[in-house]
Design a protein around this motif. Structure first.
Motif, PDB file in Angstrom:
ATOM      1  N   SER A  11       0.821  -1.230  -0.145  1.00 25.31           N
ATOM      2  CA  SER A  11       0.061  -0.029  -0.193  1.00 25.31           C
ATOM      3  C   SER A  11       0.841   1.298   0.022  1.00 25.31           C
ATOM      4  CB  SER A  11      -0.974  -0.019   1.169  1.00 25.31           C
ATOM      5  OG  SER A  11      -1.676   1.248   1.330  1.00 25.31           O
ATOM      6  N   VAL A  12       0.465   2.259  -0.745  1.00 23.59           N
ATOM      7  CA  VAL A  12       1.151   3.574  -0.859  1.00 23.59           C
ATOM      8  C   VAL A  12       0.380   4.578  -0.739  1.00 23.59           C
ATOM      9  CG1 VAL A  12       2.580   5.036  -2.268  1.00 23.59           C
ATOM     10  CG2 VAL A  12       3.134   2.533  -2.471  1.00 23.59           C
ATOM     11  N   GLY A  13       0.130   5.371   0.236  1.00 26.70           N
ATOM     12  CA  GLY A  13      -0.395   6.505   0.583  1.00 26.70           C
ATOM     13  C   GLY A  13      -1.904   6.193   0.933  1.00 26.70           C
ATOM     14  N   GLY A  14      -2.174   4.907   1.307  1.00 28.42           N
ATOM     15  CA  GLY A  14      -3.343   4.325   1.918  1.00 28.42           C
ATOM     16  C   GLY A  14      -4.033   3.499   0.883  1.00 28.42           C
ATOM     17  N   ARG A  15      -3.534   3.579  -0.161  1.00 25.18           N
ATOM     18  CA  ARG A  15      -3.981   2.666  -1.664  1.00 25.18           C
ATOM     19  C   ARG A  15      -3.369   1.539  -1.802  1.00 25.18           C
ATOM     20  NH1 ARG A  15      -3.390   3.727  -7.482  1.00 25.18           N
ATOM     21  NH2 ARG A  15      -1.839   5.192  -7.114  1.00 25.18           N
ATOM     22  N   VAL A  16      -3.825   0.554  -2.010  1.00 23.60           N
ATOM     23  CA  VAL A  16      -3.226  -0.811  -2.355  1.00 23.60           C
ATOM     24  C   VAL A  16      -2.693  -0.742  -3.604  1.00 23.60           C
ATOM     25  CG1 VAL A  16      -3.703  -3.401  -2.565  1.00 23.60           C
ATOM     26  CG2 VAL A  16      -4.665  -1.985  -0.674  1.00 23.60           C
ATOM     27  N   VAL A  17      -1.454  -0.842  -4.177  1.00 22.12           N
ATOM     28  CA  VAL A  17      -1.086  -0.700  -5.377  1.00 22.12           C
ATOM     29  C   VAL A  17      -0.320  -2.124  -6.020  1.00 22.12           C
ATOM     30  CG1 VAL A  17      -0.354   1.528  -4.941  1.00 22.12           C
ATOM     31  CG2 VAL A  17       1.406  -0.136  -4.652  1.00 22.12           C
ATOM     32  N   ALA A  76       8.784  -1.147  -7.847  1.00 19.45           N
ATOM     33  CA  ALA A  76      10.020  -0.346  -8.113  1.00 19.45           C
ATOM     34  C   ALA A  76       9.790   0.207  -9.709  1.00 19.45           C
ATOM     35  CB  ALA A  76      11.194  -1.210  -8.243  1.00 19.45           C
ATOM     36  N   GLY A  77       9.251  -0.628 -10.799  1.00 26.84           N
ATOM     37  CA  GLY A  77       8.898  -0.073 -11.908  1.00 26.84           C
ATOM     38  C   GLY A  77       8.058   0.958 -12.097  1.00 26.84           C
ATOM     39  N   LEU A  78       6.853   0.840 -11.264  1.00 28.54           N
ATOM     40  CA  LEU A  78       5.960   1.944 -10.966  1.00 28.54           C
ATOM     41  C   LEU A  78       6.230   3.046 -10.621  1.00 28.54           C
ATOM     42  CD1 LEU A  78       2.980  -0.236  -9.613  1.00 28.54           C
ATOM     43  CD2 LEU A  78       3.053   0.672 -11.904  1.00 28.54           C
ATOM     44  N   ARG A  79       7.141   3.080  -9.547  1.00 33.06           N
ATOM     45  CA  ARG A  79       7.773   4.203  -8.972  1.00 33.06           C
ATOM     46  C   ARG A  79       8.960   5.018 -10.216  1.00 33.06           C
ATOM     47  NH1 ARG A  79       6.364   5.974  -3.650  1.00 33.06           N
ATOM     48  NH2 ARG A  79       6.859   3.947  -2.987  1.00 33.06           N
ATOM     49  N   ALA A  80       9.516   4.161 -10.589  1.00 37.57           N
ATOM     50  CA  ALA A  80      10.447   4.749 -11.642  1.00 37.57           C
ATOM     51  C   ALA A  80       9.731   5.364 -12.790  1.00 37.57           C
ATOM     52  CB  ALA A  80      11.375   3.434 -12.277  1.00 37.57           C
ATOM     53  N   SER A  81       8.625   4.767 -13.351  1.00 35.34           N
ATOM     54  CA  SER A  81       7.613   5.372 -14.332  1.00 35.34           C
ATOM     55  C   SER A  81       6.685   6.661 -13.824  1.00 35.34           C
ATOM     56  CB  SER A  81       6.905   4.175 -15.038  1.00 35.34           C
ATOM     57  OG  SER A  81       5.811   4.000 -14.153  1.00 35.34           O
ATOM     58  N   GLN A  82       6.966   6.971 -12.371  1.00 36.49           N
ATOM     59  CA  GLN A  82       5.722   7.930 -12.112  1.00 36.49           C
ATOM     60  C   GLN A  82       4.673   7.818 -11.816  1.00 36.49           C
ATOM     61  OE1 GLN A  82       6.990  11.741 -13.894  1.00 36.49           O
ATOM     62  NE2 GLN A  82       8.962  11.689 -12.566  1.00 36.49           N
ATOM     63  N   ARG A  83       4.365   6.334 -11.742  1.00 40.01           N
ATOM     64  CA  ARG A  83       2.958   5.931 -11.813  1.00 40.01           C
ATOM     65  C   ARG A  83       2.495   5.941 -10.247  1.00 40.01           C
ATOM     66  NH1 ARG A  83       0.651   2.384 -15.376  1.00 40.01           N
ATOM     67  NH2 ARG A  83      -1.271   2.882 -14.128  1.00 40.01           N
ATOM     68  N   ARG A 102       5.425  11.444  -3.062  1.00 42.21           N
ATOM     69  CA  ARG A 102       5.083  12.031  -1.652  1.00 42.21           C
ATOM     70  C   ARG A 102       4.866  11.030  -0.732  1.00 42.21           C
ATOM     71  NH1 ARG A 102       0.726  14.713  -1.177  1.00 42.21           N
ATOM     72  NH2 ARG A 102      -0.392  13.793  -2.947  1.00 42.21           N
ATOM     73  N   HIS A 103       4.604   9.909  -1.167  1.00 44.72           N
ATOM     74  CA  HIS A 103       4.282   8.636  -0.299  1.00 44.72           C
ATOM     75  C   HIS A 103       5.311   7.642  -0.323  1.00 44.72           C
ATOM     76  CE1 HIS A 103       0.437  10.636   0.853  1.00 44.72           C
ATOM     77  NE2 HIS A 103       0.161  10.856  -0.503  1.00 44.72           N
ATOM     78  N   ALA A 104       5.666   7.120   0.713  1.00 38.72           N
ATOM     79  CA  ALA A 104       6.518   5.963   0.574  1.00 38.72           C
ATOM     80  C   ALA A 104       5.870   4.720   0.392  1.00 38.72           C
ATOM     81  CB  ALA A 104       7.468   5.708   1.708  1.00 38.72           C
ATOM     82  N   GLY A 105       5.283   4.074   1.451  1.00 38.70           N
ATOM     83  CA  GLY A 105       4.269   2.773   1.339  1.00 38.70           C
ATOM     84  C   GLY A 105       4.992   1.751   2.124  1.00 38.70           C
TER      85      GLY A 105
END
Length: 294
Positions: free
Chosen positions: A185-191, A207-214, A218-221
């Motif tokens: 979960s990132v920012g209270g949302r299951v990703v 990590a791929g979602l993070r790199a693509s800015q998806r 502002r939130h770690a998770g």
């Protein structure tokens, strides 16, 4: 079943069905500390540790007949299932015993179609029908169980608890479908949800979602791993190790939460050292008691 904190009552020789990773080796060394000389069944294509210091044979995971013969020859009375299994055998590879076919007429069908948890429960019944007692790894190596609360110097904050609650709900729902044990979960949302590919691959997806800015920067998770509902704790408990911490950091997460008393921490000292070095928390939780602090 509840894990026993004391040494189990082991009759006959203790053995391990060893799959991938260091987990089986840790259990084998713990067994020696209890005064046992465990016999190792190295699962072909899976066991990847150096077992030269132990009596062992290599055996197909589908070869119940070979296991039963070796168990009789070695005087095996108990077996621990430990280590990862990356490949499910084909029906044509299965070598049952007459005893198993008579006791379980649906033997081949279950192996072909059951989900992982159902298959493990069935495998335990089959092994015990062959005259061996299946023990939980944590009965032999209780120090591997995660305790309640933070393991290292870093503790989860209020935002992290929100993610723990969200990911816990998702992990329990996922486990109810007999699919996986983990969620992010990132920012209270299951990703992300863990599938057959396992935890490491799920974290690589994050990590791929993070790199693509998806995912928001502002939130770690948080990664959460829990037992499946009604899981037989003699096999496939959720586990983390140093690599889990490293991959969680690469995915930009703040930490990892696992079920206290029902999840394993492999190489605990290295896990704590890596978490403290990378600035992540690792904590044991009681998932049904988690609440966001006011």
């Amino acid at each position: 079943m509840s894990a026993e904190s004391a040494a189990p009552d082991i009759s006959g020789r203790l053995s391990l069905l060893a799959g991938k990773g260091k987990f089986p080796l840790l259990v084998a060394h713990a067994a020696r500390k209890l005064g046992h000389d465990p016999f190792i069944f190295q699962i072909k294509g899976e066991a990847d540790q150096d077992w030269s210091g132990f009596s062992s044979i290599r055996i197909s995971i589908a070869d119940l007949s070979g296991f039963s013969a070796a168990a009789r020859r070695e005087g095996i009375g108990s077996v621990v299932l430990a280590g990862g299994i990356g490949r499910r055998p084909e029906v044509t590879e299965i070598r049952p015993t007459w005893r198993s076919l008579i006791a379980f007429p649906s033997f081949l069908g279950v192996f072909a179609s059951a989900g992982d948890d159902k298959l493990l429960r069935f495998a335990i019944r089959v092994l015990e029908n062959e005259g061996v007692r299946v023990l939980a790894a944590q009965q032999v190596a209780p120090d591997l169980l995660c305790n309640l609360g933070p393991l290292g110097h870093i503790k989860p904050g209020r935002a992290d608890h929100k993610d723990i609650i969200a990911a816990s709900g998702a992990a329990l729902a996922l486990g109810g479908l007999d699919v996986g044990q983990g969620a992010v979960s990132v920012g209270g949302r299951v990703v992300a949800l863990e599938g057959l590919e396992g935890t490491d691959a799920m974290l690589e997806r994050v990590a791929g979602l993070r790199a693509s800015q998806r995912l928001s920067s502002r939130h770690a998770g948080v990664l959460v791993k829990l037992c499946k509902p009604d899981q037989d704790e003699r096999a496939d408990l959720p586990s983390i190790g140093p690599q889990t911490v490293i991959k969680a950091h690469s995915a930009g997460l703040a930490g990892i939460a696992v079920e206290a008393g029902r999840a394993l921490v492999l190489e605990r000292e290295r896990v704590i050292a890596e978490a403290d070095r990378l600035g992540l928390f690792v904590t044991g939780i009681a998932p049904r008691q988690e609440k966001v602090s006011p």
